[in-house]
Design an enzyme around this catalytic site. Structure first.
Site, mmCIF file in Angstrom:
data_model
loop_
_atom_site.group_PDB
_atom_site.id
_atom_site.type_symbol
_atom_site.label_atom_id
_atom_site.label_comp_id
_atom_site.label_asym_id
_atom_site.label_seq_id
_atom_site.Cartn_x
_atom_site.Cartn_y
_atom_site.Cartn_z
ATOM 1 N N HIS A 207 0.078 4.449 -2.800
ATOM 2 C CA HIS A 207 1.246 5.265 -3.182
ATOM 3 C C HIS A 207 0.986 5.967 -4.524
ATOM 4 O O HIS A 207 1.264 7.148 -4.682
ATOM 5 C CB HIS A 207 2.490 4.392 -3.343
ATOM 6 C CG HIS A 207 3.013 3.814 -2.067
ATOM 7 N ND1 HIS A 207 3.298 4.584 -0.962
ATOM 8 C CD2 HIS A 207 3.343 2.542 -1.729
ATOM 9 C CE1 HIS A 207 3.764 3.787 0.005
ATOM 10 N NE2 HIS A 207 3.794 2.558 -0.432
ATOM 11 N N ASP B 84 8.672 2.142 3.328
ATOM 12 C CA ASP B 84 7.919 3.376 3.589
ATOM 13 C C ASP B 84 8.359 4.100 4.866
ATOM 14 O O ASP B 84 8.494 5.325 4.874
ATOM 15 C CB ASP B 84 6.426 3.051 3.684
ATOM 16 C CG ASP B 84 5.914 2.428 2.400
ATOM 17 O OD1 ASP B 84 6.485 2.738 1.338
ATOM 18 O OD2 ASP B 84 4.977 1.635 2.463
ATOM 19 N N HIS C 60 -2.185 -1.427 -1.435
ATOM 20 C CA HIS C 60 -1.201 -0.579 -0.759
ATOM 21 C C HIS C 60 -0.408 0.215 -1.809
ATOM 22 O O HIS C 60 -0.239 1.434 -1.684
ATOM 23 C CB HIS C 60 -0.288 -1.499 0.060
ATOM 24 C CG HIS C 60 0.921 -0.856 0.651
ATOM 25 N ND1 HIS C 60 1.115 -0.757 2.003
ATOM 26 C CD2 HIS C 60 2.027 -0.301 0.074
ATOM 27 C CE1 HIS C 60 2.278 -0.157 2.237
ATOM 28 N NE2 HIS C 60 2.858 0.120 1.081
ATOM 29 N N GLU C 61 0.034 -0.480 -2.866
ATOM 30 C CA GLU C 61 0.802 0.191 -3.932
ATOM 31 C C GLU C 61 -0.044 1.251 -4.630
ATOM 32 O O GLU C 61 0.461 2.305 -5.000
ATOM 33 C CB GLU C 61 1.310 -0.832 -4.954
ATOM 34 C CG GLU C 61 2.297 -1.846 -4.415
ATOM 35 C CD GLU C 61 3.491 -1.202 -3.743
ATOM 36 O OE1 GLU C 61 3.901 -0.106 -4.158
ATOM 37 O OE2 GLU C 61 4.001 -1.786 -2.776
HETATM 38 ZN ZN ZN Z 1 4.637 1.052 0.547
#
Ligand code: ZN
Length: 241
Positions: free
Chosen positions: A60, A159, A56-57
């Site tokens: 980003h 987020d 997930h990171e």
């Molecule tokens: Zn996030």
């Protein structure tokens, strides 16, 4: 912090407080009277969860790279991962895309593993009795759906809160958008803390406190910064659980 290596030019660290997460999971298993295999299964699930937090990171980080924003490092802590972005432009579009990229990674993985689960089920690989691979696939799908949904809660700096600020910034000026997003986020955080106290869920309480503190510092930063500054200070955080 324990270095976990460098991937796509980004250093990844495990925060030392992670030992508490491992100990807590062990305690829960012990309390439930689990045997060694079940205990190992729970620690394995913790590993699976944080593997997808890390991916997930990277969602980003890769989206940030597209906007020429560097990621200094990614830190995994018991309450989630943080990607430290350097030189984030004050652009609602960039913030929107970068914030959305993390949850979209989880939605994508949920879709891939759901497809795999359906495909294998149709191929007759699933028996009547629950088997380990089936259980693992279901867990991975659930973990990713939870990470997707939880991060979209509009609690800045999570987020969902960043997406909300980006949307509001398209309507109002950046300051007012930030103020609204932070206050909505703090309201959500207070609700989360109250729920965490009732359940009780320490992780939710910690995340709520984190959201309250970061929200306040964001408002202070906004109050103190000069009008002409076009770039935010060289630190931007993306948080998730
Ligand atoms: Zn996030």
């Amino acid at each position: 912090m324990l270095p976990l290596g460098r991937y796509l030019g980004i250093r990844v660290y495990l925060h030392w407080t992670f030992v508490f997460a491992v100990a807590w999971v062990g305690y829960l298993g012990w309390q439930a009277g689990f045997d060694t295999a079940q205990m190992l299964g729970m620690q394995g699930l913790l590993f699976v969860i944080f593997s997808f937090v890390l991916l997930h990171e990277f969602g980003h980080a890769l989206a940030a790279k597209w906007f020429q924003v560097e990621t200094r490092e990614i830190v995994l802590s018991p309450i989630g991962g943080i990607a430290f972005l350097v030189g984030m432009p004050r652009s609602p579009w960039a913030e929107f895309v970068i914030a959305l990229a993390g949850p979209l990674v989880n939605l994508t993985f949920a879709g891939i593993f759901w497809g795999l689960d359906c495909g294998l089920g149709r191929a007759g690989l699933w028996g009547e009795e629950s088997n380990f691979l089936g259980y693992l696939l279901q867990s991975v799908i659930q973990v990713n759906l939870i990470l997707f949904a939880f991060n979209l809660i509009p609690a800045f700096p999570m987020d969902g809160g960043r997406i909300l600020r980006a949307a509001l910034a398209a309507l109002f000026d950046f300051r007012r958008a930030t103020w609204c997003a932070v206050r909505i986020g703090q309201g959500a955080a207070l609700a989360g803390i109250a729920y965490g106290l009732v359940r009780p869920q320490w992780q939710l309480i910690l995340i709520g406190v984190f959201v309250l503190i970061i929200g306040n510092s964001e408002l202070q930063r906004l109050a103190s910064e000069k009008e002409e500054a076009d770039l935010e200070p060289a630190r931007e955080e993306c948080h998730e659980n």
